[in-house]
Design a protein around this motif. Sequence first.
Motif, PDB file in Angstrom:
ATOM      1  N   MET A  13     -11.636 -15.341   9.236  1.00 29.39           N
ATOM      2  CA  MET A  13     -10.275 -15.105   9.011  1.00 29.39           C
ATOM      3  C   MET A  13      -9.896 -15.067   7.579  1.00 29.39           C
ATOM      4  N   ASN A  14      -8.914 -14.199   7.143  1.00 30.18           N
ATOM      5  CA  ASN A  14      -8.484 -14.270   5.563  1.00 30.18           C
ATOM      6  C   ASN A  14      -7.421 -15.364   5.563  1.00 30.18           C
ATOM      7  N   ARG A  15      -7.367 -15.545   4.331  1.00 33.66           N
ATOM      8  CA  ARG A  15      -6.395 -16.589   4.180  1.00 33.66           C
ATOM      9  C   ARG A  15      -5.101 -15.991   4.117  1.00 33.66           C
ATOM     10  N   TYR A  16      -4.720 -14.783   3.504  1.00 36.03           N
ATOM     11  CA  TYR A  16      -3.620 -14.119   3.356  1.00 36.03           C
ATOM     12  C   TYR A  16      -3.571 -12.855   4.012  1.00 36.03           C
ATOM     13  N   LEU A  17      -2.494 -12.246   4.215  1.00 33.93           N
ATOM     14  CA  LEU A  17      -2.357 -10.954   4.980  1.00 33.93           C
ATOM     15  C   LEU A  17      -2.414  -9.895   3.744  1.00 33.93           C
ATOM     16  N   LEU A  18      -1.912 -10.290   2.688  1.00 35.47           N
ATOM     17  CA  LEU A  18      -1.975  -9.230   1.417  1.00 35.47           C
ATOM     18  C   LEU A  18      -2.322  -9.771   0.117  1.00 35.47           C
ATOM     19  N   THR A  19      -3.308  -9.260  -0.578  1.00 33.01           N
ATOM     20  CA  THR A  19      -3.405  -9.617  -2.036  1.00 33.01           C
ATOM     21  C   THR A  19      -2.932  -8.750  -2.876  1.00 33.01           C
ATOM     22  N   VAL A  20      -2.226  -9.096  -3.816  1.00 40.45           N
ATOM     23  CA  VAL A  20      -1.747  -8.021  -4.834  1.00 40.45           C
ATOM     24  C   VAL A  20      -2.732  -8.295  -6.063  1.00 40.45           C
ATOM     25  N   ALA A  21      -3.638  -7.320  -6.366  1.00 42.30           N
ATOM     26  CA  ALA A  21      -4.481  -7.627  -7.285  1.00 42.30           C
ATOM     27  C   ALA A  21      -4.009  -6.852  -8.516  1.00 42.30           C
ATOM     28  N   LEU A  22      -4.260  -7.720  -9.800  1.00 37.00           N
ATOM     29  CA  LEU A  22      -3.667  -7.101 -11.018  1.00 37.00           C
ATOM     30  C   LEU A  22      -5.060  -7.263 -11.908  1.00 37.00           C
ATOM     31  N   PRO A  23      -5.794  -6.021 -12.066  1.00 37.24           N
ATOM     32  CA  PRO A  23      -6.681  -5.962 -12.956  1.00 37.24           C
ATOM     33  C   PRO A  23      -6.176  -5.863 -14.493  1.00 37.24           C
ATOM     34  N   THR A  24      -6.642  -6.712 -15.405  1.00 32.26           N
ATOM     35  CA  THR A  24      -5.760  -6.730 -16.748  1.00 32.26           C
ATOM     36  C   THR A  24      -6.917  -6.550 -17.932  1.00 32.26           C
ATOM     37  N   TRP A  25      -6.350  -6.278 -18.952  1.00 28.81           N
ATOM     38  CA  TRP A  25      -7.273  -6.613 -20.127  1.00 28.81           C
ATOM     39  C   TRP A  25      -6.433  -6.492 -21.368  1.00 28.81           C
ATOM     40  N   ASN A  26      -6.247  -7.319 -22.024  1.00 25.15           N
ATOM     41  CA  ASN A  26      -5.285  -7.477 -23.343  1.00 25.15           C
ATOM     42  C   ASN A  26      -4.110  -6.986 -23.397  1.00 25.15           C
ATOM     43  N   ARG A  27      -3.341  -7.196 -22.270  1.00 27.31           N
ATOM     44  CA  ARG A  27      -1.805  -6.904 -22.120  1.00 27.31           C
ATOM     45  C   ARG A  27      -0.980  -7.913 -21.606  1.00 27.31           C
ATOM     46  N   SER A  28      -1.107  -9.178 -22.256  1.00 28.17           N
ATOM     47  CA  SER A  28      -0.468 -10.342 -21.556  1.00 28.17           C
ATOM     48  C   SER A  28       0.898 -10.164 -21.618  1.00 28.17           C
ATOM     49  N   GLY A  29       1.723  -9.515 -22.435  1.00 28.43           N
ATOM     50  CA  GLY A  29       3.027  -9.387 -22.197  1.00 28.43           C
ATOM     51  C   GLY A  29       3.690  -8.588 -21.084  1.00 28.43           C
ATOM     52  N   GLU A  66     -13.329  -7.537  -4.584  1.00 27.78           N
ATOM     53  CA  GLU A  66     -14.316  -8.645  -3.933  1.00 27.78           C
ATOM     54  C   GLU A  66     -13.837  -9.970  -3.798  1.00 27.78           C
ATOM     55  N   LEU A  67     -12.961 -10.475  -4.894  1.00 26.31           N
ATOM     56  CA  LEU A  67     -12.369 -11.744  -4.699  1.00 26.31           C
ATOM     57  C   LEU A  67     -11.018 -11.681  -4.047  1.00 26.31           C
ATOM     58  N   ALA A  68     -10.426 -10.836  -3.576  1.00 26.19           N
ATOM     59  CA  ALA A  68      -9.360 -10.753  -2.700  1.00 26.19           C
ATOM     60  C   ALA A  68      -9.394 -11.614  -1.445  1.00 26.19           C
ATOM     61  N   SER A  69      -8.473 -12.483  -1.216  1.00 27.86           N
ATOM     62  CA  SER A  69      -8.556 -13.356  -0.295  1.00 27.86           C
ATOM     63  C   SER A  69      -7.678 -12.677   1.208  1.00 27.86           C
ATOM     64  N   GLY A  70      -6.947 -11.529   0.836  1.00 23.12           N
ATOM     65  CA  GLY A  70      -6.139 -10.935   1.707  1.00 23.12           C
ATOM     66  C   GLY A  70      -6.681  -9.871   2.607  1.00 23.12           C
ATOM     67  N   GLU A  71      -6.324  -9.678   3.859  1.00 24.37           N
ATOM     68  CA  GLU A  71      -6.818  -8.786   4.672  1.00 24.37           C
ATOM     69  C   GLU A  71      -6.806  -7.345   4.228  1.00 24.37           C
ATOM     70  N   TYR A  72      -5.463  -7.243   3.348  1.00 24.76           N
ATOM     71  CA  TYR A  72      -5.375  -5.855   2.795  1.00 24.76           C
ATOM     72  C   TYR A  72      -5.067  -6.122   1.285  1.00 24.76           C
ATOM     73  N   ARG A 130       5.679  -7.021   6.301  1.00 22.87           N
ATOM     74  CA  ARG A 130       6.318  -6.751   7.588  1.00 22.87           C
ATOM     75  C   ARG A 130       5.581  -5.599   8.366  1.00 22.87           C
ATOM     76  N   LEU A 131       5.587  -4.630   7.740  1.00 25.00           N
ATOM     77  CA  LEU A 131       4.795  -3.224   8.058  1.00 25.00           C
ATOM     78  C   LEU A 131       3.495  -3.681   8.631  1.00 25.00           C
ATOM     79  N   LEU A 132       2.652  -4.183   7.479  1.00 28.00           N
ATOM     80  CA  LEU A 132       1.261  -4.558   7.968  1.00 28.00           C
ATOM     81  C   LEU A 132       1.007  -5.615   9.163  1.00 28.00           C
ATOM     82  N   ALA A 133       1.910  -6.513   9.277  1.00 29.00           N
ATOM     83  CA  ALA A 133       1.736  -7.435  10.211  1.00 29.00           C
ATOM     84  C   ALA A 133       2.316  -6.759  11.409  1.00 29.00           C
ATOM     85  N   SER A 134       3.245  -5.706  11.635  1.00 31.01           N
ATOM     86  CA  SER A 134       3.415  -5.077  12.773  1.00 31.01           C
ATOM     87  C   SER A 134       2.568  -3.984  13.218  1.00 31.01           C
ATOM     88  N   ARG A 135       1.614  -3.438  12.501  1.00 31.97           N
ATOM     89  CA  ARG A 135       0.991  -2.371  12.424  1.00 31.97           C
ATOM     90  C   ARG A 135      -0.794  -2.924  12.256  1.00 31.97           C
TER      91      ARG A 135
END
Length: 124
Positions: A1-17, A86-92, A112-117
């Motif tokens: 089972m996944n730890r989280y329902l949703l992973t918000v993935a933020l791929p980034t490169w040289n844009r710390s601001g 690959e690294l995401a812990s979420g189901e989505y 809420r939508l993902l949990a209900s559907r």
Amino acid sequence: MNRYLLTVALPTWNRSGFLKELLAQLCEDVAASGLTDQVEILVSNNCSADDTEVVVEHFRARHSFVSYNKNSSNIGAKSNVLRSMELASGEYVMFLGDDDRIRSGALKDITRLLASRPDTGVLI
């Protein structure tokens, strides 16, 4: 089972601001919406030369739902997105660019939508 329902993935490169602004917004939204057990925020740093790691560590120290990966070399944008998946812990997984912004409360509506559907495959 996944730890989280949703992973918000933020791929980034040289844009710390941009990343700092987005992380502040997302962390505030997750905490204010009571989603700390449902949403993971995952930053995949594509070997940035700026202060991305320092920015992320600031948020990781305050929020257990923030995860971090730093690639040992720049693997390209496409591969960094795939690495995030690959690294995401979420189901989505939801991808945001470091310069994207979302409406306050949107994560609560999405979870809420993902949990209900549970038959949901893709949200666009």
